[in-house]
Enzyme design. Structure first.
Site, mmCIF file in Angstrom:
data_model
loop_
_atom_site.group_PDB
_atom_site.id
_atom_site.type_symbol
_atom_site.label_atom_id
_atom_site.label_comp_id
_atom_site.label_asym_id
_atom_site.label_seq_id
_atom_site.Cartn_x
_atom_site.Cartn_y
_atom_site.Cartn_z
ATOM 1 N N THR A 169 40.795 41.790 38.341
ATOM 2 C CA THR A 169 40.260 41.042 38.654
ATOM 3 C C THR A 169 40.665 39.401 38.501
ATOM 4 O OG1 THR A 169 38.389 41.638 36.976
ATOM 5 C CG2 THR A 169 38.474 42.112 39.046
ATOM 6 N N THR A 211 42.105 46.418 35.498
ATOM 7 C CA THR A 211 40.817 47.115 34.278
ATOM 8 C C THR A 211 40.394 48.543 35.251
ATOM 9 O OG1 THR A 211 39.621 45.442 33.850
ATOM 10 C CG2 THR A 211 38.527 46.473 34.516
HETATM 11 N N1 ASP Z 1 42.271 41.491 33.043
HETATM 12 C C1 ASP Z 1 41.968 42.300 33.850
HETATM 13 C C2 ASP Z 1 43.157 42.149 35.041
HETATM 14 O O1 ASP Z 1 42.992 41.203 35.253
HETATM 15 C C3 ASP Z 1 40.236 42.477 34.490
HETATM 16 C C4 ASP Z 1 40.273 43.338 35.135
HETATM 17 O O2 ASP Z 1 41.191 43.614 36.339
HETATM 18 O O3 ASP Z 1 39.400 43.173 35.789
HETATM 19 O O4 ASP Z 1 43.926 43.172 34.805
#
Ligand code: ASP
Length: 358
Positions: free
Chosen positions: A117, A15
Protein backbone atom coordinates in the site's frame (compact mmCIF):
# COMPACT_ATOMS: atom_id res chain seq x y z
CA UNK A 1 -24.15 -23.42 -19.65
CA UNK A 2 -21.48 -22.19 -17.23
CA UNK A 3 -19.39 -19.31 -18.48
CA UNK A 4 -15.78 -19.12 -17.29
CA UNK A 5 -13.80 -15.94 -16.71
CA UNK A 6 -10.08 -15.99 -16.09
CA UNK A 7 -8.09 -13.44 -14.12
CA UNK A 8 -4.34 -13.05 -13.73
CA UNK A 9 -3.34 -12.03 -10.19
CA UNK A 10 0.21 -10.70 -10.11
CA UNK A 11 1.69 -10.94 -6.62
CA UNK A 12 4.47 -8.39 -6.18
CA UNK A 13 4.77 -8.34 -2.36
CA UNK A 14 3.31 -5.95 0.23
CA UNK A 15 1.66 -6.51 3.61
CA UNK A 16 -0.91 -8.86 2.03
CA UNK A 17 1.65 -11.66 2.07
CA UNK A 18 3.93 -10.61 4.91
CA UNK A 19 5.03 -12.31 8.14
CA UNK A 20 7.37 -11.09 10.86
CA UNK A 21 11.02 -12.09 10.56
CA UNK A 22 13.45 -12.82 13.40
CA UNK A 23 13.77 -9.09 14.08
CA UNK A 24 10.02 -8.81 14.55
CA UNK A 25 9.36 -6.79 11.38
CA UNK A 26 7.14 -7.65 8.43
CA UNK A 27 8.70 -9.02 5.25
CA UNK A 28 7.07 -10.59 2.16
CA UNK A 29 6.61 -14.37 2.02
CA UNK A 30 6.92 -16.64 -0.95
CA UNK A 31 4.40 -19.27 -2.16
CA UNK A 32 1.32 -17.21 -1.38
CA UNK A 33 -0.76 -19.61 -3.44
CA UNK A 34 -0.39 -22.30 -0.75
CA UNK A 35 -1.94 -19.97 1.82
CA UNK A 36 -4.72 -18.77 -0.47
CA UNK A 37 -5.59 -22.33 -1.50
CA UNK A 38 -6.51 -23.12 2.11
CA UNK A 39 -9.01 -20.25 2.38
CA UNK A 40 -12.47 -21.48 1.39
CA UNK A 41 -13.65 -17.95 0.45
CA UNK A 42 -10.83 -17.71 -2.07
CA UNK A 43 -10.71 -21.25 -3.40
CA UNK A 44 -13.42 -23.78 -4.15
CA UNK A 45 -11.46 -26.98 -3.80
CA UNK A 46 -14.41 -29.24 -4.49
CA UNK A 47 -15.20 -27.56 -7.79
CA UNK A 48 -11.52 -27.42 -8.65
CA UNK A 49 -11.07 -31.16 -8.00
CA UNK A 50 -14.21 -32.27 -9.79
CA UNK A 51 -14.67 -29.86 -12.66
CA UNK A 52 -11.36 -28.48 -13.84
CA UNK A 53 -9.36 -30.06 -16.64
CA UNK A 54 -5.87 -31.29 -15.84
CA UNK A 55 -4.29 -28.30 -17.54
CA UNK A 56 -6.58 -25.78 -15.79
CA UNK A 57 -5.80 -27.43 -12.46
CA UNK A 58 -2.12 -26.69 -12.98
CA UNK A 59 -2.77 -23.02 -13.65
CA UNK A 60 -5.80 -21.89 -11.72
CA UNK A 61 -7.58 -21.53 -8.43
CA UNK A 62 -11.37 -21.22 -8.44
CA UNK A 63 -13.48 -18.59 -6.70
CA UNK A 64 -16.42 -20.23 -4.91
CA UNK A 65 -19.82 -19.16 -6.18
CA UNK A 66 -23.17 -18.93 -4.50
CA UNK A 67 -24.44 -21.93 -6.48
CA UNK A 68 -26.94 -19.58 -8.12
CA UNK A 69 -24.75 -18.26 -10.85
CA UNK A 70 -23.77 -19.52 -14.24
CA UNK A 71 -20.40 -17.81 -14.04
CA UNK A 72 -17.24 -19.46 -12.77
CA UNK A 73 -14.24 -17.30 -12.00
CA UNK A 74 -10.81 -18.88 -12.22
CA UNK A 75 -7.61 -17.06 -11.37
CA UNK A 76 -3.94 -17.70 -11.72
CA UNK A 77 -1.45 -16.36 -9.20
CA UNK A 78 1.70 -15.13 -10.86
CA UNK A 79 4.25 -14.60 -8.12
CA UNK A 80 7.33 -12.50 -8.79
CA UNK A 81 10.62 -14.15 -7.87
CA UNK A 82 11.70 -11.15 -5.87
CA UNK A 83 8.85 -10.04 -3.62
CA UNK A 84 9.16 -6.54 -2.24
CA UNK A 85 7.87 -4.15 0.30
CA UNK A 86 6.52 -1.57 -2.12
CA UNK A 87 8.63 1.12 -0.43
CA UNK A 88 11.44 -0.50 -2.42
CA UNK A 89 9.73 -0.12 -5.77
CA UNK A 90 11.35 1.92 -8.50
CA UNK A 91 10.09 2.72 -11.99
CA UNK A 92 11.56 -0.62 -13.14
CA UNK A 93 9.08 -2.52 -10.99
CA UNK A 94 6.10 -0.76 -12.56
CA UNK A 95 7.58 -1.17 -16.02
CA UNK A 96 7.68 -4.88 -15.35
CA UNK A 97 4.06 -4.98 -14.17
CA UNK A 98 2.90 -3.03 -17.23
CA UNK A 99 4.89 -5.27 -19.58
CA UNK A 100 3.40 -8.36 -17.94
CA UNK A 101 -0.13 -7.04 -18.37
CA UNK A 102 0.65 -6.42 -22.02
CA UNK A 103 2.32 -9.82 -22.45
CA UNK A 104 -0.59 -11.77 -20.98
CA UNK A 105 -3.31 -9.38 -22.15
CA UNK A 106 -5.04 -11.79 -24.50
CA UNK A 107 -4.89 -14.78 -22.12
CA UNK A 108 -7.10 -13.31 -19.39
CA UNK A 109 -10.35 -11.42 -18.95
CA UNK A 110 -8.97 -9.08 -16.30
CA UNK A 111 -5.95 -8.33 -14.12
CA UNK A 112 -5.32 -7.90 -10.40
CA UNK A 113 -2.04 -6.69 -8.95
CA UNK A 114 -1.29 -7.44 -5.29
CA UNK A 115 0.76 -4.38 -4.39
CA UNK A 116 2.07 -2.95 -1.11
CA UNK A 117 0.00 0.00 0.00
CA UNK A 118 2.88 2.42 0.61
CA UNK A 119 3.35 3.18 -3.08
CA UNK A 120 0.05 2.01 -4.54
CA UNK A 121 -0.90 5.62 -5.36
CA UNK A 122 2.31 6.01 -7.40
CA UNK A 123 2.01 2.56 -8.99
CA UNK A 124 -1.63 2.96 -9.96
CA UNK A 125 -0.92 6.38 -11.47
CA UNK A 126 2.13 5.25 -13.40
CA UNK A 127 0.34 2.17 -14.75
CA UNK A 128 -2.64 4.33 -15.74
CA UNK A 129 -0.45 6.51 -17.94
CA UNK A 130 1.76 3.74 -19.33
CA UNK A 131 -1.23 1.60 -20.33
CA UNK A 132 -2.39 4.21 -22.81
CA UNK A 133 -5.21 2.02 -23.96
CA UNK A 134 -6.41 -1.02 -22.08
CA UNK A 135 -9.64 -2.78 -22.92
CA UNK A 136 -9.85 -4.84 -19.71
CA UNK A 137 -10.19 -4.14 -16.00
CA UNK A 138 -6.96 -3.71 -14.04
CA UNK A 139 -7.27 -3.62 -10.23
CA UNK A 140 -4.49 -2.95 -7.73
CA UNK A 141 -5.14 -4.13 -4.20
CA UNK A 142 -3.39 -5.24 -1.03
CA UNK A 143 -3.94 -5.34 2.70
CA UNK A 144 -3.33 -3.51 5.95
CA UNK A 145 -3.33 -6.83 7.87
CA UNK A 146 -1.54 -9.85 6.34
CA UNK A 147 -3.59 -12.71 4.91
CA UNK A 148 -2.02 -15.04 7.51
CA UNK A 149 -3.97 -13.29 10.27
CA UNK A 150 -7.64 -13.94 11.10
CA UNK A 151 -8.55 -10.23 10.88
CA UNK A 152 -6.90 -9.73 7.51
CA UNK A 153 -8.64 -7.28 5.23
CA UNK A 154 -6.67 -8.88 2.40
CA UNK A 155 -9.23 -11.62 1.95
CA UNK A 156 -12.10 -9.28 1.08
CA UNK A 157 -9.88 -6.90 -0.88
CA UNK A 158 -8.50 -9.73 -2.99
CA UNK A 159 -11.83 -11.49 -3.45
CA UNK A 160 -13.64 -8.32 -4.53
CA UNK A 161 -10.77 -7.34 -6.82
CA UNK A 162 -10.83 -10.70 -8.59
CA UNK A 163 -14.61 -10.56 -8.98
CA UNK A 164 -14.50 -6.99 -10.29
CA UNK A 165 -11.71 -7.85 -12.74
CA UNK A 166 -13.69 -10.87 -13.94
CA UNK A 167 -17.17 -9.42 -14.15
CA UNK A 168 -16.99 -5.64 -14.56
CA UNK A 169 -15.87 -3.99 -17.75
CA UNK A 170 -13.78 -1.09 -16.43
CA UNK A 171 -11.14 -0.45 -19.07
CA UNK A 172 -8.70 1.48 -16.90
CA UNK A 173 -6.33 1.05 -13.96
CA UNK A 174 -8.12 1.09 -10.61
CA UNK A 175 -7.50 0.47 -6.90
CA UNK A 176 -9.82 -1.58 -4.69
CA UNK A 177 -9.48 -1.16 -0.96
CA UNK A 178 -11.80 -1.24 2.05
CA UNK A 179 -14.98 -1.54 0.08
CA UNK A 180 -14.37 0.98 -2.67
CA UNK A 181 -12.95 0.95 -6.14
CA UNK A 182 -11.07 4.10 -7.08
CA UNK A 183 -9.64 5.50 -10.29
CA UNK A 184 -5.89 4.77 -10.29
CA UNK A 185 -4.82 8.35 -10.91
CA UNK A 186 -6.97 9.66 -8.07
CA UNK A 187 -5.99 7.65 -5.01
CA UNK A 188 -3.97 8.67 -2.00
CA UNK A 189 -2.90 6.51 0.92
CA UNK A 190 -4.62 8.30 3.78
CA UNK A 191 -4.11 5.91 6.69
CA UNK A 192 -1.58 3.34 7.83
CA UNK A 193 -3.86 1.96 10.53
CA UNK A 194 -7.39 2.04 9.17
CA UNK A 195 -8.80 -0.70 6.99
CA UNK A 196 -9.85 2.14 4.68
CA UNK A 197 -6.28 2.98 3.72
CA UNK A 198 -7.12 4.88 0.54
CA UNK A 199 -9.26 7.75 -0.49
CA UNK A 200 -9.84 9.65 -3.67
CA UNK A 201 -10.35 13.19 -2.38
CA UNK A 202 -11.10 14.88 -5.71
CA UNK A 203 -13.14 12.20 -7.41
CA UNK A 204 -15.92 9.87 -6.22
CA UNK A 205 -15.25 6.13 -6.04
CA UNK A 206 -16.07 4.24 -9.23
CA UNK A 207 -17.82 1.52 -7.28
CA UNK A 208 -18.78 0.69 -3.73
CA UNK A 209 -18.99 -2.96 -2.74
CA UNK A 210 -22.50 -3.27 -1.38
CA UNK A 211 -24.87 -6.19 -1.81
CA UNK A 212 -23.85 -6.08 -5.45
CA UNK A 213 -20.50 -5.35 -7.03
CA UNK A 214 -21.56 -3.41 -10.09
CA UNK A 215 -20.03 -0.32 -11.55
CA UNK A 216 -22.16 2.58 -12.70
CA UNK A 217 -21.00 3.06 -16.33
CA UNK A 218 -21.43 6.84 -15.92
CA UNK A 219 -18.42 6.80 -13.59
CA UNK A 220 -16.05 5.50 -16.26
CA UNK A 221 -13.76 7.56 -18.48
CA UNK A 222 -14.65 5.42 -21.45
CA UNK A 223 -18.25 4.28 -21.87
CA UNK A 224 -18.52 0.49 -22.16
CA UNK A 225 -17.84 -0.70 -25.70
CA UNK A 226 -15.94 2.45 -26.70
CA UNK A 227 -12.47 1.07 -26.01
CA UNK A 228 -10.82 -1.40 -28.37
CA UNK A 229 -9.85 -4.74 -26.84
CA UNK A 230 -6.15 -3.99 -26.98
CA UNK A 231 -3.31 -3.11 -24.69
CA UNK A 232 -1.25 -0.20 -25.94
CA UNK A 233 1.77 0.29 -23.75
CA UNK A 234 4.17 3.21 -23.58
CA UNK A 235 6.96 1.34 -21.90
CA UNK A 236 9.30 4.13 -20.87
CA UNK A 237 9.43 6.23 -17.74
CA UNK A 238 11.73 9.08 -16.82
CA UNK A 239 13.48 8.82 -13.47
CA UNK A 240 14.58 12.45 -13.59
CA UNK A 241 11.45 13.66 -11.83
CA UNK A 242 10.77 14.47 -8.20
CA UNK A 243 8.34 16.03 -5.73
CA UNK A 244 9.41 19.13 -3.84
CA UNK A 245 7.23 20.22 -0.95
CA UNK A 246 7.16 23.90 -0.10
CA UNK A 247 7.64 24.54 3.63
CA UNK A 248 8.40 27.75 5.54
CA UNK A 249 12.10 26.87 5.86
CA UNK A 250 12.61 26.36 2.12
CA UNK A 251 15.74 28.03 0.69
CA UNK A 252 16.93 28.78 -2.86
CA UNK A 253 19.89 26.45 -2.26
CA UNK A 254 17.54 23.62 -1.44
CA UNK A 255 15.46 24.24 -4.57
CA UNK A 256 18.60 24.38 -6.69
CA UNK A 257 19.89 21.12 -5.20
CA UNK A 258 16.59 19.30 -5.86
CA UNK A 259 16.11 20.68 -9.36
CA UNK A 260 19.68 19.97 -10.45
CA UNK A 261 19.66 17.25 -13.08
CA UNK A 262 15.87 16.95 -13.06
CA UNK A 263 13.72 17.11 -16.18
CA UNK A 264 10.52 17.61 -14.25
CA UNK A 265 9.46 18.55 -10.74
CA UNK A 266 6.13 18.50 -8.94
CA UNK A 267 6.00 21.49 -6.64
CA UNK A 268 3.66 20.81 -3.71
CA UNK A 269 2.55 24.29 -2.79
CA UNK A 270 0.38 25.86 -0.11
CA UNK A 271 -3.37 26.22 -0.49
CA UNK A 272 -4.40 27.39 -3.94
CA UNK A 273 -0.88 26.99 -5.33
CA UNK A 274 1.06 29.55 -3.33
CA UNK A 275 4.72 29.96 -2.35
CA UNK A 276 6.65 32.56 -0.34
CA UNK A 277 7.33 35.57 -2.60
CA UNK A 278 8.98 38.11 -0.28
CA UNK A 279 12.21 36.15 -0.58
CA UNK A 280 12.52 36.70 -4.33
CA UNK A 281 15.40 34.24 -4.77
CA UNK A 282 12.93 31.43 -4.20
CA UNK A 283 10.81 31.98 -7.26
CA UNK A 284 13.83 33.24 -9.23
CA UNK A 285 15.35 29.80 -8.70
CA UNK A 286 12.20 28.14 -10.02
CA UNK A 287 12.04 30.59 -12.93
CA UNK A 288 15.63 29.76 -13.85
CA UNK A 289 14.82 26.05 -13.92
CA UNK A 290 11.76 26.58 -16.14
CA UNK A 291 13.89 28.68 -18.52
CA UNK A 292 16.23 25.68 -18.70
CA UNK A 293 13.26 23.56 -19.80
CA UNK A 294 12.62 21.80 -16.49
CA UNK A 295 8.91 21.05 -16.50
CA UNK A 296 7.59 22.28 -13.14
CA UNK A 297 4.00 21.52 -12.19
CA UNK A 298 2.08 23.00 -9.31
CA UNK A 299 -0.09 20.80 -7.07
CA UNK A 300 -1.65 21.75 -3.78
CA UNK A 301 -0.59 20.28 -0.45
CA UNK A 302 -4.26 20.22 0.54
CA UNK A 303 -5.84 16.78 0.57
CA UNK A 304 -8.74 18.18 -1.43
CA UNK A 305 -8.65 21.07 -3.88
CA UNK A 306 -7.33 22.56 -7.08
CA UNK A 307 -4.53 24.74 -8.40
CA UNK A 308 -6.27 26.79 -11.04
CA UNK A 309 -4.89 28.41 -14.16
CA UNK A 310 -6.12 31.72 -12.72
CA UNK A 311 -4.47 32.23 -9.31
CA UNK A 312 -6.35 33.82 -6.40
CA UNK A 313 -3.29 35.28 -4.71
CA UNK A 314 -0.17 37.22 -5.55
CA UNK A 315 1.74 34.34 -3.96
CA UNK A 316 0.43 32.07 -6.69
CA UNK A 317 0.56 34.47 -9.62
CA UNK A 318 4.35 34.63 -9.78
CA UNK A 319 4.65 30.88 -10.27
CA UNK A 320 2.27 31.04 -13.21
CA UNK A 321 4.23 33.97 -14.67
CA UNK A 322 7.43 31.91 -14.33
CA UNK A 323 5.91 29.23 -16.58
CA UNK A 324 5.02 26.74 -13.84
CA UNK A 325 2.13 24.54 -14.97
CA UNK A 326 -0.97 24.38 -12.75
CA UNK A 327 -1.94 20.73 -12.24
CA UNK A 328 -5.55 21.51 -11.27
CA UNK A 329 -6.90 18.76 -8.97
CA UNK A 330 -4.24 16.11 -9.57
CA UNK A 331 -2.59 14.39 -6.63
CA UNK A 332 1.16 14.82 -6.28
CA UNK A 333 1.52 11.10 -7.01
CA UNK A 334 -0.41 11.34 -10.26
CA UNK A 335 1.38 14.53 -11.31
CA UNK A 336 4.74 12.84 -10.73
CA UNK A 337 3.65 9.76 -12.68
CA UNK A 338 2.42 11.92 -15.53
CA UNK A 339 5.71 13.83 -15.67
CA UNK A 340 7.62 10.56 -15.68
CA UNK A 341 5.50 9.42 -18.64
CA UNK A 342 5.24 12.66 -20.62
CA UNK A 343 8.96 13.42 -20.40
CA UNK A 344 9.81 10.25 -22.29
CA UNK A 345 7.61 11.24 -25.23
CA UNK A 346 10.50 12.15 -27.50
CA UNK A 347 8.12 13.10 -30.30
CA UNK A 348 6.81 16.05 -28.24
CA UNK A 349 8.44 19.48 -27.95
CA UNK A 350 8.79 21.15 -24.54
CA UNK A 351 5.74 23.32 -25.31
CA UNK A 352 3.71 20.23 -26.25
CA UNK A 353 4.78 18.45 -23.06
CA UNK A 354 3.63 21.47 -21.06
CA UNK A 355 0.29 21.31 -22.85
CA UNK A 356 -0.12 17.56 -22.23
CA UNK A 357 0.82 17.95 -18.57
CA UNK A 358 -2.08 20.28 -17.78
N1 ASP B 1 5.16 -1.44 3.62
C1 ASP B 1 4.10 -2.17 2.99
C2 ASP B 1 4.27 -2.08 1.47
O1 ASP B 1 4.03 -1.05 0.92
C3 ASP B 1 2.77 -1.63 3.40
C4 ASP B 1 1.58 -2.37 2.86
O2 ASP B 1 1.64 -3.16 1.96
O3 ASP B 1 0.49 -2.13 3.42
O4 ASP B 1 4.68 -3.04 0.86
Amino acid sequence: MVQTKRVLAIYTGGTFGMLKNEKGVLVPQKDIEKVIRRLPQLHDNEYWTQSLSKSDKKEYLAIPDGKDTDLKVLYKIYEYEELKDSSDFTTDDWLRMARDIKKFYHDYDGFVVLHGTDTTAYGASVLSFMLESVGKTVVLTGAQVPIFQPRSDGLNNFLCSILIAATQHIPEVTVFFGCKLFRGTRVKKVSNTRIYAFDSPNYPPLLEAKVSLEVDPKMLIHPPGSVPDECRLHDKLSTKVYVLKVAPTITPELIRAVLKGMDGVVLETYGNGNIPIKRKEIYKEIERAVKNNVLVVNVTQCINGTVLGKPFYETGLLLLECGVVPAFDMTAEAALAKLSYVLTKTELSYAQKVEVQT
